[in-house]
Motif scaffolding. Structure first.
Motif, PDB file in Angstrom:
ATOM      1  N   ASP A  55      37.508  41.950  51.944  1.00 50.12           N
ATOM      2  CA  ASP A  55      37.174  41.012  50.879  1.00 50.12           C
ATOM      3  C   ASP A  55      35.756  41.283  50.369  1.00 50.12           C
ATOM      4  O   ASP A  55      34.803  40.624  50.795  1.00 50.12           O
ATOM      5  CB  ASP A  55      37.295  39.577  51.383  1.00 50.12           C
ATOM      6  N   PRO A  56      35.596  42.219  49.444  1.00 46.74           N
ATOM      7  CA  PRO A  56      34.267  42.515  48.931  1.00 46.74           C
ATOM      8  C   PRO A  56      33.692  41.394  48.063  1.00 46.74           C
ATOM      9  O   PRO A  56      32.487  41.351  47.828  1.00 46.74           O
ATOM     10  CB  PRO A  56      34.476  43.787  48.111  1.00 46.74           C
ATOM     11  N   MET A  57      34.541  40.467  47.614  1.00 53.95           N
ATOM     12  CA  MET A  57      34.055  39.370  46.781  1.00 53.95           C
ATOM     13  C   MET A  57      33.068  38.489  47.535  1.00 53.95           C
ATOM     14  O   MET A  57      32.177  37.902  46.924  1.00 53.95           O
ATOM     15  CB  MET A  57      35.221  38.523  46.261  1.00 53.95           C
ATOM     16  N   PHE A 119      45.373  42.935  41.335  1.00 51.00           N
ATOM     17  CA  PHE A 119      45.348  43.953  40.284  1.00 51.00           C
ATOM     18  C   PHE A 119      44.050  44.736  40.124  1.00 51.00           C
ATOM     19  O   PHE A 119      44.045  45.749  39.426  1.00 51.00           O
ATOM     20  CB  PHE A 119      45.709  43.305  38.938  1.00 51.00           C
ATOM     21  N   HIS A 120      42.967  44.295  40.739  1.00 51.90           N
ATOM     22  CA  HIS A 120      41.685  44.981  40.549  1.00 51.90           C
ATOM     23  C   HIS A 120      41.672  46.343  41.259  1.00 51.90           C
ATOM     24  O   HIS A 120      42.256  46.504  42.327  1.00 51.90           O
ATOM     25  CB  HIS A 120      40.542  44.111  41.079  1.00 51.90           C
ATOM     26  N   ASP A 121      40.990  47.303  40.661  1.00 55.54           N
ATOM     27  CA  ASP A 121      40.803  48.617  41.280  1.00 55.54           C
ATOM     28  C   ASP A 121      39.564  48.552  42.175  1.00 55.54           C
ATOM     29  O   ASP A 121      38.444  48.675  41.701  1.00 55.54           O
ATOM     30  CB  ASP A 121      40.631  49.684  40.197  1.00 55.54           C
ATOM     31  N   PHE A 122      39.778  48.326  43.452  1.00 55.16           N
ATOM     32  CA  PHE A 122      38.678  48.171  44.400  1.00 55.16           C
ATOM     33  C   PHE A 122      38.070  49.500  44.823  1.00 55.16           C
ATOM     34  O   PHE A 122      37.100  49.524  45.571  1.00 55.16           O
ATOM     35  CB  PHE A 122      39.144  47.399  45.647  1.00 55.16           C
ATOM     36  N   SER A 123      38.615  50.617  44.374  1.00 49.09           N
ATOM     37  CA  SER A 123      38.077  51.925  44.768  1.00 49.09           C
ATOM     38  C   SER A 123      36.652  52.113  44.244  1.00 49.09           C
ATOM     39  O   SER A 123      35.899  52.910  44.786  1.00 49.09           O
ATOM     40  CB  SER A 123      38.978  53.054  44.271  1.00 49.09           C
ATOM     41  N   LYS A 124      36.275  51.355  43.220  1.00 48.63           N
ATOM     42  CA  LYS A 124      34.936  51.472  42.658  1.00 48.63           C
ATOM     43  C   LYS A 124      33.947  50.480  43.289  1.00 48.63           C
ATOM     44  O   LYS A 124      32.776  50.477  42.960  1.00 48.63           O
ATOM     45  CB  LYS A 124      34.995  51.263  41.150  1.00 48.63           C
ATOM     46  N   GLY A 129      37.329  47.238  49.554  1.00 50.94           N
ATOM     47  CA  GLY A 129      38.316  46.213  49.236  1.00 50.94           C
ATOM     48  C   GLY A 129      39.691  46.678  49.636  1.00 50.94           C
ATOM     49  O   GLY A 129      39.866  47.780  50.172  1.00 50.94           O
ATOM     50  N   PRO A 130      40.695  45.857  49.384  1.00 56.71           N
ATOM     51  CA  PRO A 130      42.053  46.246  49.756  1.00 56.71           C
ATOM     52  C   PRO A 130      42.507  47.462  48.940  1.00 56.71           C
ATOM     53  O   PRO A 130      42.306  47.521  47.740  1.00 56.71           O
ATOM     54  CB  PRO A 130      42.883  45.008  49.422  1.00 56.71           C
ATOM     55  N   GLN A 131      43.107  48.416  49.627  1.00 47.07           N
ATOM     56  CA  GLN A 131      43.564  49.641  48.968  1.00 47.07           C
ATOM     57  C   GLN A 131      45.079  49.714  48.878  1.00 47.07           C
ATOM     58  O   GLN A 131      45.612  50.236  47.920  1.00 47.07           O
ATOM     59  CB  GLN A 131      43.042  50.875  49.724  1.00 47.07           C
ATOM     60  N   THR A 132      45.751  49.171  49.869  1.00 40.81           N
ATOM     61  CA  THR A 132      47.217  49.223  49.887  1.00 40.81           C
ATOM     62  C   THR A 132      47.783  47.852  49.513  1.00 40.81           C
ATOM     63  O   THR A 132      47.073  46.839  49.547  1.00 40.81           O
ATOM     64  CB  THR A 132      47.751  49.606  51.277  1.00 40.81           C
ATOM     65  N   GLN A 133      49.060  47.845  49.195  1.00 40.16           N
ATOM     66  CA  GLN A 133      49.714  46.570  48.873  1.00 40.16           C
ATOM     67  C   GLN A 133      49.674  45.640  50.077  1.00 40.16           C
ATOM     68  O   GLN A 133      49.471  44.438  49.928  1.00 40.16           O
ATOM     69  CB  GLN A 133      51.162  46.824  48.432  1.00 40.16           C
ATOM     70  N   ARG A 134      49.821  46.188  51.255  1.00 47.71           N
ATOM     71  CA  ARG A 134      49.770  45.376  52.485  1.00 47.71           C
ATOM     72  C   ARG A 134      48.403  44.725  52.637  1.00 47.71           C
ATOM     73  O   ARG A 134      48.296  43.540  52.947  1.00 47.71           O
ATOM     74  CB  ARG A 134      50.085  46.252  53.698  1.00 47.71           C
TER      75      ARG A 134
END
Length: 172
Positions: A55-57, A119-124, A129-134
């Motif tokens: 949870d990077p938020m 829906f956010h692209d957390f790779s940036k 942040g979460p990368q997979t659907q799980r």
């Protein structure tokens, strides 16, 4: 019918009582990062949570997320003990309107958070942040009760006979 409503009131009371320490000790750290206000154990707890649930938020909150935490601190937090009291006591009809306002507000703020998680692209993101659907669903499961319980409060206040009682006028 009174027993299910009483059970819901207890659930709502526990929700509000538990929300007080969560807000004060964890959530407000998103507004006051590195201010030295919190003991190391609480900052470590936040770090553990952010890494474990991706949870990077909470570590690097976007401005829009900070605005929600600000509302939690200054609008919702004063309401928590009042609501906890009303629902512990049970049958307090005066809580209906404030509970409708609270639950509508919280449900509205949770929708963008959930959309961001899904829906956010957390790779940036600087923090993972979460990368997979799980991983997204796991993080979503942390936030989901803060949408579902307010919606349950809203529907209870709107549709329960105990809280939405209309007096019938006598005919002359």
């Amino acid at each position: 019918m009174a027993a299910p409503i009483r059970l819901l009131e207890w659930v709502f009371a526990v929700y509000f009582l538990s929300h007080i320490p969560i807000t004060l000790m964890i959530d407000l750290q998103a507004l006051l990062p590195g201010a030295g206000i919190y003991p190391e154990s609480l900052t470590e707890l936040l770090q553990w949570y952010a890494v474990t649930f991706r949870d990077p938020m909470m570590i690097q909150p976007p401005e829009w997320f900070k605005s929600f935490v600000f509302c939690e601190a200054f609008l919702q937090m004063p309401f928590f003990p009042i609501a906890a009291y009303a629902f512990l006591k049970g049958g307090c009809k005066w809580i209906r309107t404030p509970a409708i306002i609270y639950s509508s507000h919280v449900a509205t703020t949770l929708l963008p958070i959930i959309a961001h998680i899904l829906f956010h692209d957390f790779s940036k993101s600087e923090h993972l942040g979460p990368q997979t659907q799980r991983e997204r669903l796991i993080l979503l499961s942390v936030y989901a009760p803060y949408l579902l319980i307010p919606l349950l409060i809203l529907f209870t206040m709107l549709y329960s006979r105990q809280y939405n009682h209309v007096e019938k006028r006598k005919k002359k």
